[in-house]
Motif scaffolding. Structure first.
Motif, PDB file in Angstrom:
ATOM      1  N   UNK A 169       5.614  -9.097   4.042  1.00 31.31           N
ATOM      2  CA  UNK A 169       7.252  -8.699   3.538  1.00 31.31           C
ATOM      3  C   UNK A 169       8.056  -9.516   3.208  1.00 31.31           C
ATOM      4  N   UNK A 170       8.441 -10.667   3.987  1.00 24.51           N
ATOM      5  CA  UNK A 170       8.997 -11.960   2.085  1.00 24.51           C
ATOM      6  C   UNK A 170       8.279 -12.162   1.591  1.00 24.51           C
ATOM      7  N   UNK A 171       7.097 -12.611   2.060  1.00 25.45           N
ATOM      8  CA  UNK A 171       6.459 -13.192   0.507  1.00 25.45           C
ATOM      9  C   UNK A 171       6.043 -11.651  -0.438  1.00 25.45           C
ATOM     10  N   UNK A 172       6.272 -10.523  -0.109  1.00 24.51           N
ATOM     11  CA  UNK A 172       5.645  -9.605  -1.320  1.00 24.51           C
ATOM     12  C   UNK A 172       7.833  -9.518  -2.003  1.00 24.51           C
ATOM     13  N   UNK A 173       8.562  -9.839  -1.234  1.00 21.51           N
ATOM     14  CA  UNK A 173       9.392 -10.120  -1.729  1.00 21.51           C
ATOM     15  C   UNK A 173       9.723 -11.224  -2.650  1.00 21.51           C
ATOM     16  N   UNK A 174       9.451 -13.150  -2.065  1.00 26.80           N
ATOM     17  CA  UNK A 174       9.578 -13.837  -3.410  1.00 26.80           C
ATOM     18  C   UNK A 174       8.723 -13.711  -4.662  1.00 26.80           C
ATOM     19  N   UNK A 175       7.214 -12.769  -4.379  1.00 22.58           N
ATOM     20  CA  UNK A 175       6.262 -13.026  -5.693  1.00 22.58           C
ATOM     21  C   UNK A 175       7.565 -11.860  -6.265  1.00 22.58           C
ATOM     22  N   UNK A 176       8.262 -10.892  -6.330  1.00 25.51           N
ATOM     23  CA  UNK A 176       9.218  -9.537  -6.552  1.00 25.51           C
ATOM     24  C   UNK A 176      10.263 -11.015  -7.726  1.00 25.51           C
ATOM     25  N   UNK A 177      10.511 -11.634  -7.012  1.00 27.06           N
ATOM     26  CA  UNK A 177      11.418 -13.446  -7.987  1.00 27.06           C
ATOM     27  C   UNK A 177      10.825 -14.204  -8.260  1.00 27.06           C
ATOM     28  N   UNK A 178       9.592 -14.401  -8.063  1.00 27.84           N
ATOM     29  CA  UNK A 178       8.891 -14.660  -9.679  1.00 27.84           C
ATOM     30  C   UNK A 178       8.260 -16.243  -9.177  1.00 27.84           C
ATOM     31  N   UNK A 179       7.888 -15.918  -7.362  1.00 28.40           N
ATOM     32  CA  UNK A 179       7.763 -17.247  -6.737  1.00 28.40           C
ATOM     33  C   UNK A 179       5.731 -17.092  -7.995  1.00 28.40           C
ATOM     34  N   UNK A 180       5.585 -18.151  -7.650  1.00 31.57           N
ATOM     35  CA  UNK A 180       4.326 -18.873  -8.722  1.00 31.57           C
ATOM     36  C   UNK A 180       3.358 -18.975  -6.669  1.00 31.57           C
ATOM     37  N   UNK A 181       3.708 -19.211  -6.054  1.00 32.28           N
ATOM     38  CA  UNK A 181       2.745 -19.255  -4.512  1.00 32.28           C
ATOM     39  C   UNK A 181       3.655 -19.068  -3.647  1.00 32.28           C
ATOM     40  N   UNK A 182       2.802 -19.504  -2.306  1.00 37.79           N
ATOM     41  CA  UNK A 182       3.558 -18.782  -1.312  1.00 37.79           C
ATOM     42  C   UNK A 182       3.263 -19.364  -0.024  1.00 37.79           C
ATOM     43  N   UNK A 183       3.902 -20.320   0.967  1.00 35.68           N
ATOM     44  CA  UNK A 183       3.427 -21.439   1.933  1.00 35.68           C
ATOM     45  C   UNK A 183       4.271 -20.705   2.930  1.00 35.68           C
ATOM     46  N   UNK A 184       3.538 -21.015   3.813  1.00 36.52           N
ATOM     47  CA  UNK A 184       3.134 -20.233   4.558  1.00 36.52           C
ATOM     48  C   UNK A 184       2.813 -21.080   6.322  1.00 36.52           C
ATOM     49  N   UNK A 185       4.464 -21.469   7.101  1.00 39.39           N
ATOM     50  CA  UNK A 185       4.163 -22.219   8.036  1.00 39.39           C
ATOM     51  C   UNK A 185       3.648 -21.877   8.946  1.00 39.39           C
ATOM     52  N   UNK A 186       2.298 -22.621  10.225  1.00 33.04           N
ATOM     53  CA  UNK A 186       2.101 -21.903  10.312  1.00 33.04           C
ATOM     54  C   UNK A 186       1.727 -22.878  11.958  1.00 33.04           C
ATOM     55  N   UNK A 187       2.660 -24.032  12.237  1.00 36.94           N
ATOM     56  CA  UNK A 187       2.872 -24.680  13.471  1.00 36.94           C
ATOM     57  C   UNK A 187       4.135 -23.659  14.167  1.00 36.94           C
ATOM     58  N   UNK A 188       3.357 -24.576  15.525  1.00 37.06           N
ATOM     59  CA  UNK A 188       4.321 -23.214  16.690  1.00 37.06           C
ATOM     60  C   UNK A 188       5.658 -23.523  16.753  1.00 37.06           C
TER      61      UNK A 188
END
Length: 273
Positions: free
Chosen positions: A80-99
């Protein structure tokens, strides 16, 4: 002479070595699964192209917590957060996977990669090729490699592994020596981190100082410590192509507007010629 990192970066790098050893036996399975995926031709070129333009591009980060800030948005839904970012104009999404310190998972990466059409980047403290194959199978287009965390033998090994599995790379530096190392291994997307990951201290002059030294054929990304257009302006004037923003957009109650406020900031087109 390279030495193993100290402080927080050292702790996270050691923990990543442990995580890599735990999944090393899955490498053949991951390679097999990757062969069944659609091919990712010209991944590096496509990733770089997504981060270029007349105005500054935004890499928006899904980030639940961090060692410097603690909890940021623990209940965040990555997709959901990534979709919001793209709607705001993000060119790429960084996803932290460190647990442990960032609260990320590989499931977050899968969820984001499956719901957006912009590149998804696995951001972690990667130290072994098996982790790049994990990223590829989970749908990542690119992965972060931190020069300070990787020995002179590890960095080229991981760059070659990324090419083999079809991943682009965002190679992170913090000084001129690390920039030389990044260029020696063929990095074409180079991030400059304002934060010293060993001490967690931010120096906002780091990116504006180093970005003009990055060759014009490379994509230059400013990272860390930026929350507003005012914070980003020095890097844009220095010739940055993109900015990676995490805490500010992850904590925002309106992530669409938070990203939109940063996307499209004019950048210098002559600073790095």
């Amino acid at each position: 002479m390279w030495t193993f990192p100290s402080g927080t970066l050292g702790e996270l790098t050691r923990a990543s070595h442990v995580r890599a050893r735990r999944v090393l036996s899955t490498l053949p399975e991951l390679r097999s699964a990757a062969r069944d995926l659609p091919p990712a031709p010209l991944a590096a070129e496509a990733f770089a192209a997504a981060l270029r333009g007349p105005a500054l591009r935004v890499i928006a980060e899904v980030k639940r917590a961090s060692p410097s800030k603690g909890a940021i948005n623990p209940g965040i839904d990555a997709a959901v957060q990534a979709a919001h970012y793209v709607a705001g104009g993000a060119a790429a999404i960084s996803v932290l996977t460190e647990p442990t310190r960032f609260g990320g998972t590989l499931d977050d990466l899968s969820a984001v990669a499956s719901c957006v059409t912009v590149p998804a980047i696995r951001k972690d403290f990667l130290v072994h090729p098996v982790q790049l194959w994990e990223a590829r199978v989970r749908g990542a287009a690119a992965a972060l490699l931190i020069v300070r965390a990787l020995s002179p033998s590890e960095l080229p090994m991981l760059m070659e592994a990324a090419r083999e599995c079809g991943l682009a790379t965002l190679v992170e530096i913090r000084d001129e020596e690390e920039l030389e190392r990044a260029l020696e291994v063929g990095a074409t997307v180079i991030g400059v981190n304002n934060r010293n990951l060993e001490t967690l201290i931010i120096d906002p002059t780091t990116a504006p100082m180093l970005i003009p030294l990055i060759p014009a054929h490379c994509v230059a990304v400013a990272e860390s410590g930026m929350q507003s257009a005012h914070d980003i302006a020095p890097s844009a004037l220095a010739g940055a192509d993109a900015v990676l923003v995490g805490s500010a957009v992850s904590a925002s109650a309106d992530p669409v507007s938070a990203v939109r406020a940063l996307a499209g900031i004019p950048r210098s087109t002559t600073a790095r010629r």
